[in-house]
Design a protein around this motif. Sequence first.
Motif, PDB file in Angstrom:
ATOM      1  N   GLY A 130      35.412  11.349  -9.618  1.00  0.00           N
ATOM      2  CA  GLY A 130      34.032  11.794  -9.639  1.00  0.00           C
ATOM      3  C   GLY A 130      33.708  12.702  -8.466  1.00  0.00           C
ATOM      4  O   GLY A 130      34.190  12.518  -7.355  1.00  0.00           O
ATOM      5  N   VAL A 131      32.894  13.707  -8.731  1.00  0.00           N
ATOM      6  CA  VAL A 131      32.463  14.635  -7.689  1.00  0.00           C
ATOM      7  C   VAL A 131      30.952  14.772  -7.782  1.00  0.00           C
ATOM      8  O   VAL A 131      30.425  15.148  -8.822  1.00  0.00           O
ATOM      9  N   SER A 132      30.250  14.450  -6.702  1.00  0.00           N
ATOM     10  CA  SER A 132      28.795  14.548  -6.671  1.00  0.00           C
ATOM     11  C   SER A 132      28.370  15.389  -5.480  1.00  0.00           C
ATOM     12  O   SER A 132      29.029  15.391  -4.441  1.00  0.00           O
ATOM     13  N   ASP A 179      31.717  12.198  -2.116  1.00  0.00           N
ATOM     14  CA  ASP A 179      31.536  11.430  -3.339  1.00  0.00           C
ATOM     15  C   ASP A 179      31.106  10.009  -3.035  1.00  0.00           C
ATOM     16  O   ASP A 179      30.339   9.400  -3.774  1.00  0.00           O
ATOM     17  N   ARG A 180      31.628   9.452  -1.901  1.00  0.00           N
ATOM     18  CA  ARG A 180      31.284   8.088  -1.569  1.00  0.00           C
ATOM     19  C   ARG A 180      30.056   8.001  -0.689  1.00  0.00           C
ATOM     20  O   ARG A 180      29.437   6.957  -0.588  1.00  0.00           O
ATOM     21  N   LEU A 181      29.686   9.105  -0.076  1.00  0.00           N
ATOM     22  CA  LEU A 181      28.674   9.019   0.957  1.00  0.00           C
ATOM     23  C   LEU A 181      27.313   8.562   0.487  1.00  0.00           C
ATOM     24  O   LEU A 181      26.675   7.754   1.126  1.00  0.00           O
ATOM     25  N   LEU A 182      26.842   9.037  -0.674  1.00  0.00           N
ATOM     26  CA  LEU A 182      25.510   8.625  -1.093  1.00  0.00           C
ATOM     27  C   LEU A 182      25.526   7.258  -1.757  1.00  0.00           C
ATOM     28  O   LEU A 182      24.485   6.690  -2.007  1.00  0.00           O
ATOM     29  N   LYS A 183      26.736   6.757  -2.058  1.00  0.00           N
ATOM     30  CA  LYS A 183      26.790   5.397  -2.571  1.00  0.00           C
ATOM     31  C   LYS A 183      26.668   4.408  -1.416  1.00  0.00           C
ATOM     32  O   LYS A 183      26.000   3.403  -1.507  1.00  0.00           O
ATOM     33  N   HIS A 184      27.382   4.682  -0.342  1.00  0.00           N
ATOM     34  CA  HIS A 184      27.485   3.698   0.721  1.00  0.00           C
ATOM     35  C   HIS A 184      27.277   4.306   2.098  1.00  0.00           C
ATOM     36  O   HIS A 184      28.014   4.020   3.032  1.00  0.00           O
ATOM     37  N   ALA A 185      26.290   5.170   2.246  1.00  0.00           N
ATOM     38  CA  ALA A 185      26.082   5.826   3.538  1.00  0.00           C
ATOM     39  C   ALA A 185      25.482   4.861   4.533  1.00  0.00           C
ATOM     40  O   ALA A 185      24.611   4.103   4.216  1.00  0.00           O
TER      41      ALA A 185
END
Length: 397
Positions: free
Chosen positions: A334-336, A6-12
């Motif tokens: 949230g789940v993406s 969930d956080r990876l594509l925000k702050h990869a």
Amino acid sequence: MKRDMDRLLKHALSPEIQPDPRLNQNILNQAEEMTFMNRGKRSRFPAAAVIAACCILVLGSTTAFAAWKLLSPAQVAEEHMDTKLAEAFQGEDAILVDETQEYDGYRITLMGAVAGKNLSKYLITENDGTVRDDRFYGVVAIARTDGTPMPDTSSDEYGKDPFFVSPYIKGLDPGRYSIATMDGGYSEFIQDGIQYRLIEMDNIEVFADKGIYIGVNSGAFYDSNAYLIDEKTGEMKRNESYDGVNALFVLPMDVSKADPAAAQAYLENLEKPAEPETIEKDETDLAVEEWVEQLNGENLEKYCQLIEGTRQICKPDQDGWCDYSYDVSDENGGVSGGSAFVLDELFPEGTQPGTAKCLGYSYSNLGLADLTVDMAILNEDHTVTVGAYHPRAEMVK
């Protein structure tokens, strides 16, 4: 090691891995988060949101948003402490656009772009010491049309309404060729309630003769529902019925800088499989891996609970690719997710309908307690049902 999808594509942030359009989730789960200069967020797409495109036309308005309300591209670079890039945005090769489109309550402005070698103080160095110095940079501003400030990067609200900002090349599948697969990333900050995003990726000037778009769609992944592509011409347009932001700009690049031979060589290199990274696994890693490996079509419903809103039917395109993406909320937040795969590679000829295979999974140090697994089930009509699952409560010890 963080494994939270969930956080990876925000702050990869993982500049070590070369992009491979067929890997996606397994590599994405290794991304890391950091605060950039205590000013905003910096993110990098290490491998791939290879979500294939199926896209569609346009609704909304294009407006001339007064330039004085926004920082200039050079000022945005300066805010990121990159004076060298700021100079490039003031040079003769910079493309200043300042075009604004408004959709779904947001005002999206493509401010400008610049491309070339050694334009930034911050260049990526690969594990073998190779410096990726030939890069493309673009600046986009995002604001709410009602004047409500965008949430600051330090706010709990930041990232709850994510955007995927990427250049696309006319004639190439935007789900396979984008900022996510072409060694891209971005930095962003909020000033005066406006979100400024500085994107970067491999230099795409060599494709200038084809035509370059820059799209901004709602969600953390490329959304194949946001745009329409003409299969004959490669022309990309907005989907007028899309529920969300799907701005699309044409970037006026200098056609004389195109290099078809270099473009073809780049694409061939991009398609080469990435060398796998050796990752040291701890007890949590091994336990999750073993648990996921046991999942199949017969025990999936027994061991896992489908996350509502993630199930979808995927039909292969003319090249055999299937794609899916989701961005929903549940009791855990949230789940993406999203990915793409070649149907006949995932399910070879002779595979029985009902067979289930894992497309990827993500988790944190909590292991099974917050595991998310993307599963694909082969249907009798040669389509695939894809969904995201959590382990059932009784499975978590």
